[in-house]
Design an enzyme around this catalytic site. Structure first.
Site, PDB file in Angstrom:
ATOM      1  N   GLU A  52       0.849  -1.185   0.000  1.00 12.81           N
ATOM      2  CA  GLU A  52       0.000   0.000   0.000  1.00 12.81           C
ATOM      3  C   GLU A  52       0.887   1.238   0.000  1.00 12.81           C
ATOM      4  O   GLU A  52       1.718   1.411   0.890  1.00 12.81           O
ATOM      5  CB  GLU A  52      -0.890   0.019   1.242  1.00 12.81           C
ATOM      6  CG  GLU A  52      -1.687   1.292   1.411  1.00 12.81           C
ATOM      7  CD  GLU A  52      -2.353   1.369   2.776  1.00 12.81           C
ATOM      8  OE1 GLU A  52      -2.524   2.503   3.265  1.00 12.81           O
ATOM      9  OE2 GLU A  52      -2.695   0.323   3.354  1.00 12.81           O
ATOM     10  N   GLU A 113      14.620  -5.640  -0.161  1.00 15.17           N
ATOM     11  CA  GLU A 113      15.593  -6.713  -0.312  1.00 15.17           C
ATOM     12  C   GLU A 113      15.211  -7.555  -1.532  1.00 15.17           C
ATOM     13  O   GLU A 113      14.059  -7.918  -1.718  1.00 15.17           O
ATOM     14  CB  GLU A 113      15.605  -7.593   0.932  1.00 15.17           C
ATOM     15  CG  GLU A 113      16.606  -8.723   0.868  1.00 15.17           C
ATOM     16  CD  GLU A 113      16.610  -9.563   2.140  1.00 15.17           C
ATOM     17  OE1 GLU A 113      17.391 -10.528   2.197  1.00 15.17           O
ATOM     18  OE2 GLU A 113      15.822  -9.277   3.074  1.00 15.17           O
TER      19      GLU A 113
END
Length: 118
Positions: A52, A113
């Protein structure tokens, strides 16, 4: 219980949408307009989990990310191609070759990551 979404607040919604599409292939799956804010949920097209992006209309100050000791992680089937793309984009901020992972940074300073599929 199951995961639904994770939130990042952003200063420039269009810039962030362009970054997430180019860097990670994430596309909007739903949008909500509110009084003074816009929410855009991004998905990878494979599951229900979403990122979001919250844009607070009129905000101009960067968000305080504290010590930045949190991140979102995505896997890729082709870590070499992903790394090359992110290198060209200039968004790699940390690499750990021993673990076979690296991190990219979005326009607001959030770290993502990149992990090879295992």
């Amino acid at each position: 219980m199951k995961f639904d979404h994770f939130n990042f607040n952003v200063l420039d919604l269009e810039k962030s949408l362009a970054f997430y599409k180019e860097a990670l292939g994430l596309e909007p799956v739903r949008r909500k307009e509110g009084d003074g804010f816009t929410l855009v949920y991004l998905g990878d097209g494979t599951g229900g989990f979403a990122l979001e992006l919250t844009w607070m209309h009129g905000r101009t100050e960067k968000y305080d990310l504290g010590e930045g000791e949190f991140h979102l992680a995505l896997t890729t089937a082709d870590i070499e191609a992903a790394h090359k793309k992110h290198e060209q984009m200039g968004c790699i901020c940390f690499e750990n070759p021993a673990m076979g992972i690296y991190f990219i940074e979005d326009p607001d300073g959030y770290w993502i990551e990149i992990v090879p599929q295992r």
